[in-house]
Design an enzyme around this catalytic site. Structure first.
Site, PDB file in Angstrom:
ATOM      1  NE  ARG A 182      -4.223  -1.430   2.307  1.00  0.00           N
ATOM      2  CZ  ARG A 182      -4.513  -2.611   2.864  1.00  0.00           C
ATOM      3  NH1 ARG A 182      -3.618  -3.249   3.567  1.00  0.00           N
ATOM      4  NH2 ARG A 182      -5.706  -3.151   2.705  1.00  0.00           N
ATOM      5  NE  ARG A 218      -3.412  -0.295  -3.145  1.00  0.00           N
ATOM      6  CZ  ARG A 218      -4.336  -0.383  -2.192  1.00  0.00           C
ATOM      7  NH1 ARG A 218      -5.401  -1.142  -2.373  1.00  0.00           N
ATOM      8  NH2 ARG A 218      -4.194   0.257  -1.051  1.00  0.00           N
ATOM      9  CD  GLU A 312      -9.562  -1.789  -4.678  1.00  0.00           C
ATOM     10  OE1 GLU A 312      -9.552  -1.546  -3.470  1.00  0.00           O
ATOM     11  OE2 GLU A 312      -8.849  -1.189  -5.501  1.00  0.00           O
ATOM     12  CG  ASN A 335     -10.571  -4.912   2.647  1.00  0.00           C
ATOM     13  OD1 ASN A 335     -10.904  -6.013   3.043  1.00  0.00           O
ATOM     14  ND2 ASN A 335      -9.330  -4.475   2.702  1.00  0.00           N
ATOM     15  CG  ASP A 336     -12.448  -0.206  -1.270  1.00  0.00           C
ATOM     16  OD1 ASP A 336     -13.225   0.421  -0.529  1.00  0.00           O
ATOM     17  OD2 ASP A 336     -11.240   0.067  -1.368  1.00  0.00           O
ATOM     18  NE  ARG A 346     -12.256  -0.397   3.593  1.00  0.00           N
ATOM     19  CZ  ARG A 346     -11.168  -0.622   2.861  1.00  0.00           C
ATOM     20  NH1 ARG A 346     -11.201  -0.445   1.543  1.00  0.00           N
ATOM     21  NH2 ARG A 346     -10.050  -1.041   3.410  1.00  0.00           N
ATOM     22  CB  CYS A 383      -4.840  -7.393  -2.138  1.00  0.00           C
ATOM     23  SG  CYS A 383      -5.927  -6.391  -3.184  1.00  0.00           S
TER      24      CYS A 383
HETATM   25  C1  PEP Z   1      -9.427  -3.630  -0.635  1.00  0.00           C
HETATM   26  O1  PEP Z   1     -10.216  -2.706  -0.872  1.00  0.00           O
HETATM   27  O2  PEP Z   1      -9.790  -4.782  -0.375  1.00  0.00           O
HETATM   28  C2  PEP Z   1      -7.981  -3.380  -0.661  1.00  0.00           C
HETATM   29  C3  PEP Z   1      -7.129  -4.359  -0.586  1.00  0.00           C
HETATM   30  O3  PEP Z   1      -7.586  -2.074  -0.691  1.00  0.00           O
HETATM   31  P1  PEP Z   1      -7.622  -1.114   0.594  1.00  0.00           P
HETATM   32  O4  PEP Z   1      -7.994  -1.933   1.793  1.00  0.00           O
HETATM   33  O5  PEP Z   1      -6.277  -0.494   0.724  1.00  0.00           O
HETATM   34  O6  PEP Z   1      -8.682  -0.130   0.209  1.00  0.00           O
HETATM   35 MG    MG Z   2      -9.428  -0.836  -1.648  1.00  0.00          MG
END
Ligand code: PEP
Ligand code: MG
Length: 450
Positions: A182, A218, A312, A335-336, A346, A383
């Site tokens: 990240r 990334r 995402e 996550n997104d 989230r 991820c």
């Molecule tokens: C996600 O969104 O799952 C991701 C890996 O990116 P971040 O958590 O940094 O938004």
């Molecule tokens: Mg994300």
């Protein structure tokens, strides 16, 4: 006699980082900066823990983190969990009123926080902690070995990192590489983004710790709950749906180009891949690829480099087959992807039942991504935090994902779970999980396998 006005009560929140700990409370004020966060100790209490604050917590001084706001996939929580700290979010605001130094027992598994716990509870917590540490040590002994399923299929287990220190931890916990750096975490508190040379130096330092293991960089994923002061972005009413991820890079092309030049330079020396965040359309991907081609031309570096993108946004998963033609791999940010599929912030603890766990609709989008990618011969990784949940990992592997990237501390458990399954059976279970009505039901099916 208890030392705080609330008495010896237990507050219930959401367990967001496993383990149990006891310590004196320490209130971290809203807007506390790096120095305040670095000086925290005991059980840190925050209204909402920001990624920058979490990044500066010292796990030798801090024993647990609790907060009123946040969820299991809020960025501050991800960073706290990566430090191995028991974490609880979604607590009542009354927790903010207790006096500093109040003894707290924090259970990151159940999400319970006990104020002024009786001695017997403290003793029981210490016993459980010792037991957890023994178990973790046993699982860790095999962490350096690959994750091969009972039917002989290898799943790569990588780490998500945001600093050199986390990369050191990743290697220690058996990561086979970094599946997502990240990069925004490298610049969280900078007034100005570092130039190409400094960015290349930061990447090189991380690549050197990895000592030949893969590093997926990334590009900047700023915006929403990861604001970067250096970018001076105007405030937005709805930042999660706003200018974030690749949208920033396309509006501020020199920022993206500088970063890509730095990545290219390091790729000439070390195994590096690059990954573009939050791509939603083929036009965005084409525009980003043009910037990449420009950066290549400017550096004159021709070393082949795998270029991938995150998935995402639901639109991206649904269009995977078309997008796959132009990239080498996908990494699904669950996550997104979950936030946007369920239309649930989230970071909002009241919506945790929508954002936590393997939502069947999200699993369906994972399947769509894998189907689209395999038609073009591309691989798919994960991820998002779902990869670090052993049950989630099993479902994702069952859907055909071949690389799972997670917080370093979670690697040993996930590898152990993957070794217990038969991939063919996991496939059947994952398909059945898509047909369930809730994340809990989907998870329960996977738990039966491990
Ligand atoms: C996600 O969104 O799952 C991701 C890996 O990116 P971040 O958590 O940094 O938004
Ligand atoms: Mg994300």
């Amino acid at each position: 006699m208890t030392a705080n006005a609330l008495g010896s009560q237990t507050l219930a929140g959401i367990g967001a980082g496993s383990g149990i700990a006891v310590g004196p409370s320490f209130r971290l004020g809203v807007g506390a900066g790096a120095r305040d966060a670095a000086a925290s100790r005991g059980v840190v209490i925050a209204d909402e823990l920001t990624p920058a604050q979490a990044a500066h917590l010292d796990p030798r001084q801090v024993v647990a983190v609790i907060a009123v706001r946040g969820s299991t996939t809020a960025h501050g929580v991800i960073v706290a969990r990566a430090k191995g700290l028991p974490t609880v979010v979604g607590l009542s605001e009354t927790i903010l009123t207790i006096v500093d130094g109040t003894s707290l027992l924090v259970d990151g598994e159940s999400g319970l926080v006990q104020l002024d716990p009786p001695e017997a509870a403290v003793r029981a917590a210490h016993t459980r902690r010792e037991h957890e540490l023994d178990q973790a040590a046993a699982v860790r002994r095999l962490a350096g070995e690959p994750a091969i399923t009972r039917d002989g299929k290898r799943i790569q287990v990588f780490a998500n990192v945001g600093s050199v220190a986390e990369t050191v931890r990743a290697v220690a916990f058996g990561a086979e590489g970094v599946g997502m750096l990240r990069t925004e975490f490298l610049f969280l508190e900078r007034d100005h983004l570092p130039g190409e040379d400094e960015q290349a130096d930061s990447l090189r330092e991380i690549a050197e710790v990895l000592d030949g293991r893969d590093l997926v960089v990334r590009t900047l994923d700023a915006g929403a709950d990861k604001p970067l002061p250096a970018l001076e972005m105007p405030p937005e009413d709805n930042p999660s749906l706003g200018v974030r991820g690749i949208r920033v890079g396309l509006l501020r092309q020199e920022v993206l180009a500088t970063q890509l030049r730095a990545v290219l330079r390091v790729s000439a020396e070390r195994p590096v891949k690059v990954m573009l965040p939050m791509i939603a359309t083929r036009d965005e991907l084409s525009a980003a690829l043009q910037i990449f081609a420009g950066a290549r031309a400017q550096t004159g570096i021709e070393t082949p480099l795998e270029l991938g993108m995150t998935v995402e946004v639901p639109a991206t998963a649904l269009n995977a087959a078309r997008l796959a033609r132009d990239v080498d791999f996908f990494s699904i940010g669950t996550n997104d992807l979950t936030q946007y599929t369920m239309a649930a912030d989230r970071g909002e603890s009241r919506l945790a039942s929508l954002t936590a766990g393997p939502q069947p609709a999200v699993l369906q989008l994972v399947k769509a991504t894998v189907d689209g990618a395999s038609a073009a011969g591309r691989w798919v990784g994960i991820c998002g935090e779902l990869a670090g949940d052993p049950a989630g990992a099993v479902l994702l592997a069952g859907l055909g994902v071949t690389e799972l990237s997670m917080s370093p501390v979670l690697i040993p458990e996930v590898k152990a779970a993957l070794r217990r399954i038969d991939l063919e059976q996991a496939r059947e279970v994952a398909l059945a999980a898509i047909e369930t009505d809730s994340a809990d039901d989907a998870r329960a099916l996977a738990l039966e396998l491990i």
